[in-house]
Design a protein around this motif. Structure first.
Motif, mmCIF file in Angstrom:
data_model
loop_
_atom_site.group_PDB
_atom_site.id
_atom_site.type_symbol
_atom_site.label_atom_id
_atom_site.label_comp_id
_atom_site.label_asym_id
_atom_site.label_seq_id
_atom_site.Cartn_x
_atom_site.Cartn_y
_atom_site.Cartn_z
ATOM 1 N N THR A 1 29.912 38.797 28.683
ATOM 2 C CA THR A 1 28.985 39.566 27.847
ATOM 3 C C THR A 1 27.758 39.912 28.672
ATOM 4 N N LEU A 2 27.211 41.061 28.425
ATOM 5 C CA LEU A 2 25.979 41.462 29.085
ATOM 6 C C LEU A 2 25.361 42.609 28.306
ATOM 7 N N THR A 3 24.103 42.858 28.590
ATOM 8 C CA THR A 3 23.387 43.974 27.973
ATOM 9 C C THR A 3 23.127 45.034 29.032
ATOM 10 N N LEU A 4 23.281 46.278 28.667
ATOM 11 C CA LEU A 4 23.015 47.380 29.585
ATOM 12 C C LEU A 4 21.831 48.200 29.051
ATOM 13 N N PRO A 5 20.604 47.792 29.365
ATOM 14 C CA PRO A 5 19.441 48.566 28.921
ATOM 15 C C PRO A 5 19.508 49.994 29.448
ATOM 16 N N ILE A 6 19.169 50.949 28.612
ATOM 17 C CA ILE A 6 19.215 52.358 28.988
ATOM 18 C C ILE A 6 17.841 52.975 28.795
ATOM 19 N N LYS A 7 17.422 53.803 29.731
ATOM 20 C CA LYS A 7 16.095 54.427 29.690
ATOM 21 C C LYS A 7 16.226 55.907 30.036
ATOM 22 N N GLY B 1 27.791 47.565 25.575
ATOM 23 C CA GLY B 1 27.172 48.754 25.000
ATOM 24 C C GLY B 1 25.807 49.012 25.608
ATOM 25 N N PHE B 2 25.334 50.261 25.493
ATOM 26 C CA PHE B 2 23.982 50.585 25.925
ATOM 27 C C PHE B 2 23.002 50.164 24.841
ATOM 28 N N GLY B 3 21.863 49.650 25.228
ATOM 29 C CA GLY B 3 20.873 49.235 24.233
ATOM 30 C C GLY B 3 19.712 48.538 24.887
ATOM 31 N N SER B 4 19.330 47.413 24.310
ATOM 32 C CA SER B 4 18.234 46.616 24.849
ATOM 33 C C SER B 4 18.509 45.162 24.515
ATOM 34 N N ALA B 5 17.606 44.309 24.951
ATOM 35 C CA ALA B 5 17.784 42.881 24.686
ATOM 36 C C ALA B 5 17.724 42.581 23.198
ATOM 37 N N SER B 6 17.046 43.439 22.427
ATOM 38 C CA SER B 6 16.849 43.170 20.999
ATOM 39 C C SER B 6 17.751 43.995 20.088
ATOM 40 N N SER B 7 18.466 44.956 20.637
ATOM 41 C CA SER B 7 19.281 45.823 19.783
ATOM 42 C C SER B 7 20.472 46.373 20.557
ATOM 43 N N ASP B 8 21.573 46.585 19.841
ATOM 44 C CA ASP B 8 22.742 47.187 20.467
ATOM 45 C C ASP B 8 22.728 48.705 20.273
ATOM 46 N N ARG B 9 21.598 49.230 19.776
ATOM 47 C CA ARG B 9 21.418 50.670 19.632
ATOM 48 C C ARG B 9 20.224 51.126 20.470
ATOM 49 N N PHE B 10 20.193 52.407 20.729
ATOM 50 C CA PHE B 10 19.115 52.966 21.542
ATOM 51 C C PHE B 10 18.507 54.154 20.818
ATOM 52 N N GLU B 11 17.171 54.175 20.728
ATOM 53 C CA GLU B 11 16.467 55.275 20.077
ATOM 54 C C GLU B 11 15.651 56.043 21.108
ATOM 55 N N TYR B 12 15.629 57.356 20.930
ATOM 56 C CA TYR B 12 14.807 58.186 21.815
ATOM 57 C C TYR B 12 14.149 59.283 20.989
ATOM 58 N N ILE C 1 20.838 64.699 28.503
ATOM 59 C CA ILE C 1 19.851 63.620 28.549
ATOM 60 C C ILE C 1 20.135 62.759 29.778
ATOM 61 N N ALA C 2 19.247 62.831 30.761
ATOM 62 C CA ALA C 2 19.407 62.049 31.982
ATOM 63 C C ALA C 2 18.828 60.647 31.769
ATOM 64 N N CYS C 3 19.576 59.625 32.142
ATOM 65 C CA CYS C 3 19.140 58.255 31.857
ATOM 66 C C CYS C 3 19.442 57.302 33.009
ATOM 67 N N GLU C 4 18.812 56.163 32.898
ATOM 68 C CA GLU C 4 18.951 55.100 33.898
ATOM 69 C C GLU C 4 19.502 53.865 33.201
ATOM 70 N N ILE C 5 20.573 53.311 33.730
ATOM 71 C CA ILE C 5 21.219 52.133 33.130
ATOM 72 C C ILE C 5 21.022 50.945 34.068
ATOM 73 N N THR C 6 20.510 49.859 33.521
ATOM 74 C CA THR C 6 20.230 48.676 34.328
ATOM 75 C C THR C 6 21.295 47.608 34.110
ATOM 76 N N ASN C 7 21.769 47.053 35.189
ATOM 77 C CA ASN C 7 22.756 45.975 35.133
ATOM 78 C C ASN C 7 22.014 44.633 35.090
ATOM 79 N N THR C 8 22.046 43.959 33.945
ATOM 80 C CA THR C 8 21.344 42.679 33.794
ATOM 81 C C THR C 8 22.241 41.477 34.116
ATOM 82 N N ALA C 9 23.477 41.756 34.488
ATOM 83 C CA ALA C 9 24.407 40.662 34.772
ATOM 84 C C ALA C 9 24.138 40.047 36.144
#
Length: 286
Positions: free
Chosen positions: A3-9, A132-143, A25-33
């Motif tokens: 399991t891991l989180t993929l923060p997207i910006k 999934g793309f999201g953040s540490a606090s949510s499995d969804r991403f808002e922009y 929408i151009a974005c940056e995905i961070t590998n937290t693993a």
């Protein structure tokens, strides 16, 4: 199971004009693993105002043209883009719900990734697993796209609120008596996109005033019959249309700021003004 989180910006977005009409929408995905990964596939749902679904499917694409950048090292970021098609009907629904405000995109996703394994200096992919793309606090991403930026997107997309009426803008602009009317009508559309309902209606009225001024030399909507006869060339058709323009002018006049008591102008009032004005300009332009 890993399991891991993929923060997207999001770092940029771009609107592709017709005939494609697409928001990129151009974005940056961070590998937290703690290990390197490779994104194999992604299924994304994009929703906006009041649950309006804009897109669903394999609309995410990693941005690289060599093999090595396809791997996102542990603690590092990789680039990607989300492509959202925006056909006429979707844009119409967005504008009706946006009502002059901002656009908030809500992304939910299922992303298939693999750990990158190095065996004797040879890199191979491990067993795929889902995240999934999201953040540490949510499995969804808002922009959020601010109103001012969304208006630029609409212009880049060459969108018109009256597109479904097939307004022959080029032909109308080629008619000297209607050139200024189209300019005022475009001003009305800009006001509508900013959520200025009263100014939308006032600019629609100015479109008719410009038409009359440029055909009869008069500034009075009471002279509409002369202008209509000049443009249509048939007095019997101009006569009933004159009543339409006169009554529409009275409706548009309600948006004047000095009305007392003030009359609240609503989004549907401004939208009606645009549709009626656009329909009449489309008719006169033909």
């Amino acid at each position: 199971m890993k399991t891991l989180t993929l923060p997207i910006k999001v770092f940029d977005f771009y609107a592709e004009p017709p005939p494609r009409r697409q928001l990129k929408i151009a974005c940056e995905i961070t590998n937290t693993a703690s290990f390197d990964i490779c994104i194999l596939d992604a299924w994304i749902i994009v929703e906006t105002l009041n649950g309006l679904k804009l897109a669903e499917g394999k609309i995410f694409q990693t941005m690289h043209n060599r093999v090595d950048p396809a791997i996102i090292p542990s603690g590092k970021s990789g680039l990607g883009a989300i492509h959202i098609d925006l056909p006429v009907q979707v844009l119409q629904h967005i504008e009706e719900r946006r009502a002059g405000g901002d656009i908030k995109l809500l992304l939910s996703s299922r992303v298939l990734v693999s750990e990158v394994l190095a065996v004797d200096a040879v890199k191979t992919l491990g067993i795929p697993f889902e995240t999934g793309f999201g953040s540490a606090s949510s499995d969804r991403f808002e922009y959020l796209i601010p109103q001012s930026e969304w208006i630029k997107v609409l212009k880049r997309l060459a969108w018109s609120e009256l597109e479904l009426l097939e307004l022959p803008v080029a032909k109308i602009k080629g008619t000297p008596a209607l050139t200024r009317a189209v300019q005022r009508f475009e001003d009305a559309q800009d006001c509508y996109r900013r959520g200025d309902w009263a100014e939308t209606m006032m600019n629609c009225r100015k479109a008719f005033e410009a038409t009359i001024k440029d055909t009869t030399g008069e500034n009075d909507l009471k002279e509409a019959s002369k202008a209509l006869e000049f443009l249509i060339g048939e007095a019997r058709k101009a006569e009933p249309l004159n009543e339409v323009v006169k009554n529409l002018g009275d409706f548009l006049h309600l948006a004047r700021h000095e009305q007392f008591p003030p009359i609240p102008i609503k989004p549907e009032d401004a939208r009606l003004a645009l549709h009626l004005t656009g329909a009449l300009l489309a008719y006169l332009g033909r």
